[in-house]
Motif scaffolding. Structure first.
Motif, PDB file in Angstrom:
ATOM      1  N   ILE A 139      39.370  40.299  42.355  1.00 12.42           N
ATOM      2  CA  ILE A 139      39.659  40.835  41.020  1.00 12.42           C
ATOM      3  C   ILE A 139      41.160  40.843  40.713  1.00 12.42           C
ATOM      4  CG2 ILE A 139      39.370  42.807  39.465  1.00 12.42           C
ATOM      5  CD1 ILE A 139      36.863  43.521  41.110  1.00 12.42           C
ATOM      6  N   PRO A 140      41.994  41.459  41.578  1.00 11.62           N
ATOM      7  CA  PRO A 140      43.431  41.402  41.289  1.00 11.62           C
ATOM      8  C   PRO A 140      43.949  39.971  41.229  1.00 11.62           C
ATOM      9  CG  PRO A 140      43.016  42.707  43.272  1.00 11.62           C
ATOM     10  CD  PRO A 140      41.702  42.262  42.768  1.00 11.62           C
ATOM     11  N   ILE A 141      43.427  39.116  42.118  1.00 10.61           N
ATOM     12  CA  ILE A 141      43.902  37.731  42.123  1.00 10.61           C
ATOM     13  C   ILE A 141      43.542  37.047  40.804  1.00 10.61           C
ATOM     14  CG2 ILE A 141      43.499  35.472  43.182  1.00 10.61           C
ATOM     15  CD1 ILE A 141      43.380  36.922  45.881  1.00 10.61           C
ATOM     16  N   TYR A 142      42.338  37.276  40.343  1.00  6.96           N
ATOM     17  CA  TYR A 142      41.898  36.678  39.076  1.00  6.96           C
ATOM     18  C   TYR A 142      42.796  37.132  37.930  1.00  6.96           C
ATOM     19  CZ  TYR A 142      38.852  35.394  35.192  1.00  6.96           C
ATOM     20  OH  TYR A 142      38.354  34.858  34.035  1.00  6.96           O
ATOM     21  N   LEU A 143      43.028  38.455  37.866  1.00  6.91           N
ATOM     22  CA  LEU A 143      43.839  38.982  36.757  1.00  6.91           C
ATOM     23  C   LEU A 143      45.283  38.486  36.837  1.00  6.91           C
ATOM     24  CD1 LEU A 143      42.382  42.597  36.641  1.00  6.91           C
ATOM     25  CD2 LEU A 143      41.944  40.717  35.050  1.00  6.91           C
ATOM     26  N   LEU A 144      45.810  38.430  38.072  1.00  4.94           N
ATOM     27  CA  LEU A 144      47.180  37.947  38.257  1.00  4.94           C
ATOM     28  C   LEU A 144      47.303  36.496  37.809  1.00  4.94           C
ATOM     29  CD1 LEU A 144      50.027  38.579  39.541  1.00  4.94           C
ATOM     30  CD2 LEU A 144      49.180  37.358  41.549  1.00  4.94           C
ATOM     31  N   LEU A 145      46.383  35.668  38.269  1.00  2.00           N
ATOM     32  CA  LEU A 145      46.435  34.256  37.907  1.00  2.00           C
ATOM     33  C   LEU A 145      46.263  34.082  36.398  1.00  2.00           C
ATOM     34  CD1 LEU A 145      44.406  32.505  40.774  1.00  2.00           C
ATOM     35  CD2 LEU A 145      46.872  32.698  40.530  1.00  2.00           C
TER      36      LEU A 145
ATOM     37  N   GLN B  65      40.527  53.379  38.546  1.00  2.00           N
ATOM     38  CA  GLN B  65      40.753  53.233  37.118  1.00  2.00           C
ATOM     39  C   GLN B  65      39.430  53.122  36.359  1.00  2.00           C
ATOM     40  OE1 GLN B  65      44.057  52.218  35.626  1.00  2.00           O
ATOM     41  NE2 GLN B  65      44.859  53.059  37.534  1.00  2.00           N
ATOM     42  N   GLN B  66      39.421  53.735  35.180  1.00  6.00           N
ATOM     43  CA  GLN B  66      38.334  53.378  34.271  1.00  6.00           C
ATOM     44  C   GLN B  66      38.830  52.191  33.464  1.00  6.00           C
ATOM     45  OE1 GLN B  66      36.732  56.442  31.578  1.00  6.00           O
ATOM     46  NE2 GLN B  66      36.979  54.880  29.991  1.00  6.00           N
ATOM     47  N   TRP B  67      38.157  51.066  33.594  1.00  6.05           N
ATOM     48  CA  TRP B  67      38.742  49.856  33.025  1.00  6.05           C
ATOM     49  C   TRP B  67      37.663  48.808  32.779  1.00  6.05           C
ATOM     50  CZ3 TRP B  67      42.965  46.428  35.842  1.00  6.05           C
ATOM     51  CH2 TRP B  67      43.444  45.475  34.936  1.00  6.05           C
ATOM     52  N   ASN B  68      37.373  48.579  31.522  1.00  4.44           N
ATOM     53  CA  ASN B  68      36.483  47.481  31.161  1.00  4.44           C
ATOM     54  C   ASN B  68      37.298  46.482  30.359  1.00  4.44           C
ATOM     55  OD1 ASN B  68      34.615  45.797  29.630  1.00  4.44           O
ATOM     56  ND2 ASN B  68      33.027  47.195  30.364  1.00  4.44           N
ATOM     57  N   LEU B  69      37.196  45.215  30.736  1.00  5.50           N
ATOM     58  CA  LEU B  69      38.032  44.200  30.091  1.00  5.50           C
ATOM     59  C   LEU B  69      37.747  44.059  28.599  1.00  5.50           C
ATOM     60  CD1 LEU B  69      38.366  41.266  32.660  1.00  5.50           C
ATOM     61  CD2 LEU B  69      40.052  42.986  32.021  1.00  5.50           C
ATOM     62  N   LEU B 274      29.038  42.772  43.246  1.00  2.19           N
ATOM     63  CA  LEU B 274      30.424  42.923  42.813  1.00  2.19           C
ATOM     64  C   LEU B 274      30.795  41.824  41.810  1.00  2.19           C
ATOM     65  CD1 LEU B 274      33.463  43.642  45.001  1.00  2.19           C
ATOM     66  CD2 LEU B 274      33.525  41.685  43.497  1.00  2.19           C
ATOM     67  N   TYR B 275      30.405  40.619  42.127  1.00  5.34           N
ATOM     68  CA  TYR B 275      30.675  39.492  41.231  1.00  5.34           C
ATOM     69  C   TYR B 275      30.074  39.755  39.849  1.00  5.34           C
ATOM     70  CZ  TYR B 275      29.399  35.061  39.049  1.00  5.34           C
ATOM     71  OH  TYR B 275      29.162  34.058  38.159  1.00  5.34           O
ATOM     72  N   GLU B 276      28.832  40.246  39.854  1.00  3.54           N
ATOM     73  CA  GLU B 276      28.134  40.508  38.601  1.00  3.54           C
ATOM     74  C   GLU B 276      28.851  41.584  37.771  1.00  3.54           C
ATOM     75  OE1 GLU B 276      23.393  40.085  38.680  1.00  3.54           O
ATOM     76  OE2 GLU B 276      24.132  42.130  38.727  1.00  3.54           O
ATOM     77  N   ARG B 277      29.218  42.689  38.448  1.00  2.00           N
ATOM     78  CA  ARG B 277      29.898  43.777  37.744  1.00  2.00           C
ATOM     79  C   ARG B 277      31.248  43.339  37.173  1.00  2.00           C
ATOM     80  NH1 ARG B 277      26.834  48.665  38.222  1.00  2.00           N
ATOM     81  NH2 ARG B 277      24.900  47.506  38.144  1.00  2.00           N
ATOM     82  N   ALA B 278      32.001  42.584  37.985  1.00  2.00           N
ATOM     83  CA  ALA B 278      33.356  42.231  37.567  1.00  2.00           C
ATOM     84  C   ALA B 278      33.354  41.106  36.545  1.00  2.00           C
ATOM     85  CB  ALA B 278      34.196  41.836  38.779  1.00  2.00           C
ATOM     86  N   PHE B 279      32.556  40.073  36.774  1.00  2.00           N
ATOM     87  CA  PHE B 279      32.738  38.859  35.980  1.00  2.00           C
ATOM     88  C   PHE B 279      31.639  38.643  34.954  1.00  2.00           C
ATOM     89  CE2 PHE B 279      35.207  38.334  39.817  1.00  2.00           C
ATOM     90  CZ  PHE B 279      36.437  38.018  39.263  1.00  2.00           C
ATOM     91  N   VAL B 280      30.581  39.427  35.036  1.00  2.00           N
ATOM     92  CA  VAL B 280      29.584  39.385  33.971  1.00  2.00           C
ATOM     93  C   VAL B 280      29.689  40.666  33.148  1.00  2.00           C
ATOM     94  CG1 VAL B 280      27.154  39.099  33.388  1.00  2.00           C
ATOM     95  CG2 VAL B 280      28.074  37.944  35.392  1.00  2.00           C
ATOM     96  N   ALA B 287      33.693  47.502  39.698  1.00  2.00           N
ATOM     97  CA  ALA B 287      33.606  46.391  40.640  1.00  2.00           C
ATOM     98  C   ALA B 287      34.572  46.591  41.800  1.00  2.00           C
ATOM     99  CB  ALA B 287      33.893  45.070  39.933  1.00  2.00           C
ATOM    100  N   ALA B 288      35.777  47.089  41.481  1.00  2.00           N
ATOM    101  CA  ALA B 288      36.757  47.331  42.546  1.00  2.00           C
ATOM    102  C   ALA B 288      36.224  48.366  43.531  1.00  2.00           C
ATOM    103  CB  ALA B 288      38.083  47.787  41.951  1.00  2.00           C
TER     104      ALA B 288
END
Lengths: 290, 319
Positions: A139-145, B65-69, B274-280, B287-288
């Motif tokens: 996640i940090p790597i993705y956001l950084l890139l 963090q509470q953080w949704n993109l 984790l992939y699903e939570r972060a990137f979907v 996800a973190a």
């Protein structure tokens, strides 16, 4: 299993008088071995065979074993820009492997031939980074890139592969280096050889086969990597595994083209692995045991 | 448990005497050598820290963090809220179960198959080299390619070879990917990792001292007794290593799940969740938190599994 041991123990002793029963048992074991071997290899053989079929022949039930062979699937794969993906995979694998080896050889040398007082701690640290699931750092790597505009960049991907493969390479190199006889190194030091002479002229030629095995492992893991490549690349820097992954939502008939793409994608690593198979094992096995 | 594999004391147990390398008072030469060794390790250490450790520290920070993109302005520090959310919704527990079942079953089954194949290969027979070459190939297969071939060519319910073969012996077709997704994933992983286990175990079998085995056979020990009282104890460290490396590699497994089942039917491992939570779902904080928990669990599971497994082996070996 029982007769295997019998045969193992009898390997270098008497071979002249083989009782009938023993010979029949041996033939049976050989037969079982080959049945299992063919079973394990079948999906790969079938993939290669399907790659040369027409789409129509590939998608029949019952399967066709005798059919007209064609190269049109391979053409279709290259028409979809496959060469770009192969080139990207190649770049990422080679660049990352080179950087890994440049970092790992001196480090492994420092950890084995000239150990630090707390070398075990350093080694433990390196190996523990391999426990880290890539998912936990992506996640940090993705956001950084993303912020740096480096998504879809093959150099960025290569650097990440360095982090992924470095622990394994250090681990393997250390085991090979610790097999170098200490007297040779001491003799060189007594003769007044500088450190670099010692490393490049004396140590590295001895461990060259091991270095090749370690490099190959790194290359294989980088070549086959899907997770990071899928997330961090899209069009320009797309590598082969995520391209193959795009077949997952295939519509219509695509089995033959998929097989052709998969065959080409696995070919470099399979051939390299076949050539280096003995060293590959030793490298992996010795790393922890020696 | 990685520490046990690299502890220098282990080497001494094998009868090898390590030269005394650190003396209480260092000569100038030795101090120079030590400085050099440090200088040699530093670049690699720095690279490992920058590429893997710092991102992980940032992941820990994000997990608070509470953080949704999708709502970038809404980012704020919420302490352990994400962990509470993650631990109280059922997704975590079920994906933990999926991870343990899939990794555990795949590691153990491929260890057993790997042992059988290693024993079969560790004897002279026609085409031995070719058989070994063919047997290691699944491990060299790109996992994405292997998953696709299994999904479409082997296990497809219409044209899959497995169903066709089952049909020959009168078994009805099975919709592998949808009806038995966990089994499907375990099958493919076992297929890929059996050669890996086999290679390590074969190295172990071939490193057995032949004269001791011969002596045992001269003393009248049968093959079964020789196997249990000599080969198995000798193989312990090789089996430990196979399990350790297998577990490390398999805990990361993502490709077959992304390609074959998309996390359905109890195959949603922690990595995939984790992939699903972060990137979907674009839920960075949540996800973190999954990521941090995954790392903690990876280390705990690997340690507990290995420790308890090897205790069993130790007592059997000395019996």
């Amino acid at each position: 299993m029982a007769s295997t041991m019998l045969l193992t123990t009898g390997r270098s002793t008497t071979r002249r008088t083989k009782p009938m029963r023993k010979r029949a048992g041996s033939a049976a074991l050989t037969f079982i071995t080959w049945v299992l071997t063919v079973g394990m290899f079948f999906p790969i053989a079938w993939m290669v065979f399907t790659a040369f079929k027409t789409e129509k022949a590939a998608a029949t039930n019952p399967p066709t074993f005798i059919t007209q062979l064609t190269l049109e699937n391979f053409e279709a794969v290259f028409d979809r820009g496959f060469l770009v993906y192969l080139t990207n995979s190649f770049t990422a694998s080679v660049v990352s492997t080179l950087i890994v080896m440049v970092l790992a050889i001196p480090a492994a040398y420092g950890l084995s031939v000239r150990p630090l007082i707390r070398s075990t701690d350093a080694l433990f640290f390196f190996i523990s980074t391999k426990f880290m699931p890539l998912a936990a750092i992506v996640i940090p790597i993705y956001l950084l890139l993303q912020n740096m505009g480096l998504l879809d960049n093959i150099s960025a991907l290569s650097i990440l592969y360095v982090g992924m493969n470095l622990p394994l390479a250090i681990w393997m190199m250390r085991s090979f280096l610790s097999e170098v006889p200490g007297e040779i190194i001491e003799a060189a030091q007594v003769d007044g050889a500088s450190f670099w002479t010692e490393l490049v002229r004396i140590v590295m030629p001895i461990v060259a086969p091991g270095m090749a095995a370690a490099a190959l492992i790194c290359f294989i893991f980088a070549w086959n990597e899907y997770f990071l490549a899928n997330l961090l690349t899209s069009t320009v820097a797309r590598t082969t595994p995520p391209f193959l992954g795009s077949f997952v939502s295939g519509r219509g008939q695509f089995l033959a083209v998929l097989s052709a793409a998969a065959t080409l994608a696995v070919l470099p690593v399979v051939i390299a692995g076949w050539i280096a198979q003995k060293r590959l094992v030793r490298g992996l096995a010795m790393g922890a045991i020696k | 448990m990685t520490a046990t594999a690299i502890r220098p004391g282990r080497v001494e147990n094998d009868g090898e005497v390590k030269p005394q390398r650190t003396k209480p008072v260092l000569t100038r030469r030795e101090r120079k050598g030590l400085r050099l060794a440090r200088a040699l390790v530093w670049p690699a250490l720095a690279a490992a820290i920058i590429i893997t450790q710092i991102p992980f520290l940032v992941t820990i920070y994000y997990s608070f963090q509470q953080w949704n993109l999708l709502r970038p302005g809404d980012q704020k520090f919420v302490w352990f809220d994400n962990y509470v959310t993650v631990l109280t919704n059922g997704a975590f527990v079920s994906s933990l179960r999926a991870t343990v079942v899939i990794v555990g079953a795949s590691v153990l089954i491929s260890l057993v198959f790997g042992m059988v194949l290693a024993l079969l290969l560790d004897r002279k027979f026609m085409g031995q080299g070719l058989a070994r070459t063919l047997l290691i190939t699944p491990f060299l297969m790109m996992p994405a390619a292997a998953s696709l071939i299994w999904k479409w060519s082997m296990l497809d319910s219409n044209v899959g070879m497995v169903n066709w073969a089952l049909g020959l012996i009168g078994i009805d077709p099975v919709a592998w990917n949808t009806d038995v997704p966990i089994l499907t994933i375990i099958m493919v992983l076992t297929w890929q990792y059996t050669p890996f286990m086999m290679l390590i175990l074969l190295a172990g079998l071939q490193s057995q001292p032949q004269d001791v085995l011969e002596a045992a056979s001269v003393d009248g020990a049968g093959p079964i007794r020789t196997f249990f009282s000599m080969t198995l104890p000798h193989m312990r460290q090789y089996m430990e290593l196979s399990i350790l490396l297998g577990t490390i590699l398999l805990l990361q497994v993502f490709d077959p799940i992304a390609i074959m089942t998309r996390g359905t039917g109890g195959t949603k491992t922690l990595s995939y969740l984790l992939y699903e939570r972060a990137f979907v779902g674009l839920e960075i904080g949540e996800a973190a938190a999954y990521g941090v928990l995954t790392v903690l669990l990876t280390i705990i599971v690997a340690m507990v599994a290995l420790r308890s497994l090897f205790k069993i082996f130790k007592t059997e070996g000395t019996r």
